[in-house]
Scaffold this motif. Sequence first.
Motif, PDB file in Angstrom:
ATOM      1  N   UNK A 176       0.813  -1.218   0.000  1.00 44.59           N
ATOM      2  CA  UNK A 176       0.000   0.000   0.000  1.00 44.59           C
ATOM      3  C   UNK A 176       0.845   1.266   0.000  1.00 44.59           C
ATOM      4  N   UNK A 177       2.056   1.156   0.525  1.00 44.83           N
ATOM      5  CA  UNK A 177       2.966   2.297   0.621  1.00 44.83           C
ATOM      6  C   UNK A 177       4.222   1.967  -0.169  1.00 44.83           C
ATOM      7  N   UNK A 178       4.781   2.928  -0.822  1.00 41.29           N
ATOM      8  CA  UNK A 178       6.008   2.704  -1.588  1.00 41.29           C
ATOM      9  C   UNK A 178       7.199   2.591  -0.641  1.00 41.29           C
ATOM     10  N   UNK A 179       7.151   1.541   0.185  1.00 42.03           N
ATOM     11  CA  UNK A 179       8.196   1.312   1.175  1.00 42.03           C
ATOM     12  C   UNK A 179       8.214  -0.173   1.515  1.00 42.03           C
ATOM     13  N   UNK A 180       9.387  -0.751   1.606  1.00 42.94           N
ATOM     14  CA  UNK A 180       9.532  -2.174   1.941  1.00 42.94           C
ATOM     15  C   UNK A 180       9.553  -2.277   3.470  1.00 42.94           C
ATOM     16  N   UNK A 181       8.399  -2.597   4.064  1.00 42.01           N
ATOM     17  CA  UNK A 181       8.243  -2.542   5.522  1.00 42.01           C
ATOM     18  C   UNK A 181       8.261  -3.940   6.136  1.00 42.01           C
ATOM     19  N   UNK A 182       9.042  -4.082   7.205  1.00 40.00           N
ATOM     20  CA  UNK A 182       9.093  -5.330   7.970  1.00 40.00           C
ATOM     21  C   UNK A 182       8.693  -5.037   9.414  1.00 40.00           C
ATOM     22  N   UNK A 183       7.994  -5.982  10.026  1.00 46.02           N
ATOM     23  CA  UNK A 183       7.532  -5.827  11.400  1.00 46.02           C
ATOM     24  C   UNK A 183       8.254  -6.806  12.315  1.00 46.02           C
ATOM     25  N   UNK A 184       8.982  -6.281  13.298  1.00 46.70           N
ATOM     26  CA  UNK A 184       9.619  -7.114  14.320  1.00 46.70           C
ATOM     27  C   UNK A 184       8.609  -7.275  15.447  1.00 46.70           C
ATOM     28  N   UNK A 185       8.015  -8.453  15.565  1.00 45.94           N
ATOM     29  CA  UNK A 185       6.849  -8.662  16.421  1.00 45.94           C
ATOM     30  C   UNK A 185       7.222  -9.062  17.850  1.00 45.94           C
ATOM     31  N   UNK A 186       7.719  -8.082  18.596  1.00 51.38           N
ATOM     32  CA  UNK A 186       8.109  -8.341  19.977  1.00 51.38           C
ATOM     33  C   UNK A 186       6.916  -8.530  20.909  1.00 51.38           C
ATOM     34  N   UNK A 187       5.729  -8.174  20.445  1.00 50.37           N
ATOM     35  CA  UNK A 187       4.547  -8.384  21.280  1.00 50.37           C
ATOM     36  C   UNK A 187       4.215  -9.866  21.418  1.00 50.37           C
ATOM     37  N   UNK A 188       4.936 -10.727  20.692  1.00 54.19           N
ATOM     38  CA  UNK A 188       4.715 -12.172  20.785  1.00 54.19           C
ATOM     39  C   UNK A 188       5.526 -12.825  21.907  1.00 54.19           C
ATOM     40  N   UNK A 189       6.281 -12.034  22.665  1.00 54.93           N
ATOM     41  CA  UNK A 189       6.916 -12.591  23.867  1.00 54.93           C
ATOM     42  C   UNK A 189       5.826 -13.065  24.824  1.00 54.93           C
ATOM     43  N   UNK A 190       6.162 -13.946  25.742  1.00 53.15           N
ATOM     44  CA  UNK A 190       5.159 -14.557  26.622  1.00 53.15           C
ATOM     45  C   UNK A 190       4.347 -13.514  27.387  1.00 53.15           C
ATOM     46  N   UNK A 191       5.006 -12.465  27.870  1.00 48.53           N
ATOM     47  CA  UNK A 191       4.290 -11.427  28.627  1.00 48.53           C
ATOM     48  C   UNK A 191       3.809 -10.300  27.718  1.00 48.53           C
ATOM     49  N   UNK A 192       3.995 -10.441  26.422  1.00 44.37           N
ATOM     50  CA  UNK A 192       3.475  -9.455  25.485  1.00 44.37           C
ATOM     51  C   UNK A 192       4.336  -8.244  25.255  1.00 44.37           C
ATOM     52  N   UNK A 193       5.624  -8.311  25.607  1.00 43.81           N
ATOM     53  CA  UNK A 193       6.477  -7.133  25.474  1.00 43.81           C
ATOM     54  C   UNK A 193       7.955  -7.513  25.397  1.00 43.81           C
ATOM     55  N   UNK A 194       8.739  -6.634  24.749  1.00 41.23           N
ATOM     56  CA  UNK A 194      10.188  -6.805  24.647  1.00 41.23           C
ATOM     57  C   UNK A 194      10.876  -6.739  26.001  1.00 41.23           C
TER      58      UNK A 194
END
Length: 473
Positions: free
Chosen positions: A96-114
């Motif tokens: 959708x945006x002219x940008x190659x975007x990657x998401x580092x999904x730290x919310x997937x840690x057990x407690x939901x945070x980095x």
Amino acid sequence: MQVSAVTTQLRSVRLSATASEQDSNPKPSTNHVDTMENTAPVAPRPATPTEPEVVDPFCNADTPQIISFQDVTSAAFKIRKGVELTPCVKSHFSDLIDMDIYLKKEFLQFTGSFKERGARYALLMLSEEQKKTGVISASLGNHAQGLSYHGWKLGIPVTVVMPLKASLMKIQKCRNYHANVVVQGKDMGEAKRIALKMGHDRGLTYINGYDHPHIMAGQGTIGLEIVEQVSDIDAVVVPVGGGGLIAGVATAIKNLSPSTKIIGVESEKCPSFTRALENRGPIFVPNRETLADGLAVPQVGYNAYATTVPLLDKMVVVKEEWIALAILRLVELEKCVVEGAGATGLAAIMAGHLNEFMGKRVVLLICGGNIDTTMFGKCLERGMAAEGRLQRFTVTVSDGPGGVAKLCNLLADLGVSIKDIMHERAFIRDIHHVEVKVICETRDWEHSQEMRKSLQTAYDKVHFYDMPMAISE
């Protein structure tokens, strides 16, 4: 900026802070953009002679501790079996945006945070005596959860002091992880003072959630993973609160990929790092209520500031409307439920603050997903309003048979969904008409514009209530 220069700046900040504390009538800081009736000193006021001030020995403006790449790699080795290796995947936004975007999904840690990374490393680095006695910290929630969970798993007693405005969900989770939870203090600053005093009295080790060197090194392991997971990165966008996350990530990435730009993002309601850059050193910044509550730290850490400044390429401040819209977008396109802090990177892109990276590869650090259920609903609605999908208007229609029905049929024919409707008869002068207040949902901004034109054509008196919309900026 050289390390020695940063240290000199921090020392001058401490000296100026001390001088201002001795002034019986301190003047407001000229570095504050927002108008404040009262200002606070950089450091807590000295305690009375009978009650000495308790300070954090790891966080000192005179001797800031700057972490190294070796500190980060050491942390990575020690915590590798205790935290998740989170994915860093290409985002649907890239289409959708002219940008190659990657998401580092730290919310997937057990407690939901980095925050788990730094918490575990700090606990592992304690002496055996310290582990036996236990630790204490002040936190709004994510650091408290990470410390509580890993303290439980490692058999280390944990006490957390959480301010009164902390999320009830986060408070309960800490209790579920068998921590001793103390809910005191109107904000983080007061909660921290309480925690330091309790730690001193009980012999507990205080672990600062964003400025402790081991905390920063632990957070830096995210940077190691990002470089391994994504090649040829042009920029990494990092949410900034107290500064520990960006300090660690920048240390790792700049050592492995010096050409990669490090971008920090803050909410307009808590721009502590931006003010610190303007002040050339950490300064107290009263925060306002924000969707990104995880970033609401009134003063960045001395160690975090000294570590980050030489490595930082750009700092961005985003408006609350864009954060709400970013939360909505992540739910709709990525099926990711994240808290405000985690959405700030995407908010910066959507607001146009990072247009220089169009056509380039950018990694967004989605740092947390611990959003309160009630707040989540509000964020979705505010996001919809911010882009014009949720509309509110008042229209005067005939009070005769079929008057309101005509309005409803017009909206139905346009494909507009009515969310709420209310009639008002008592406060209008024309007894033959009724004022109708409507909240409705449209597909997008263009659909909203189509609805407006149709209503203005069909009725003489139509008034739209426009909140500050992100889409129109």
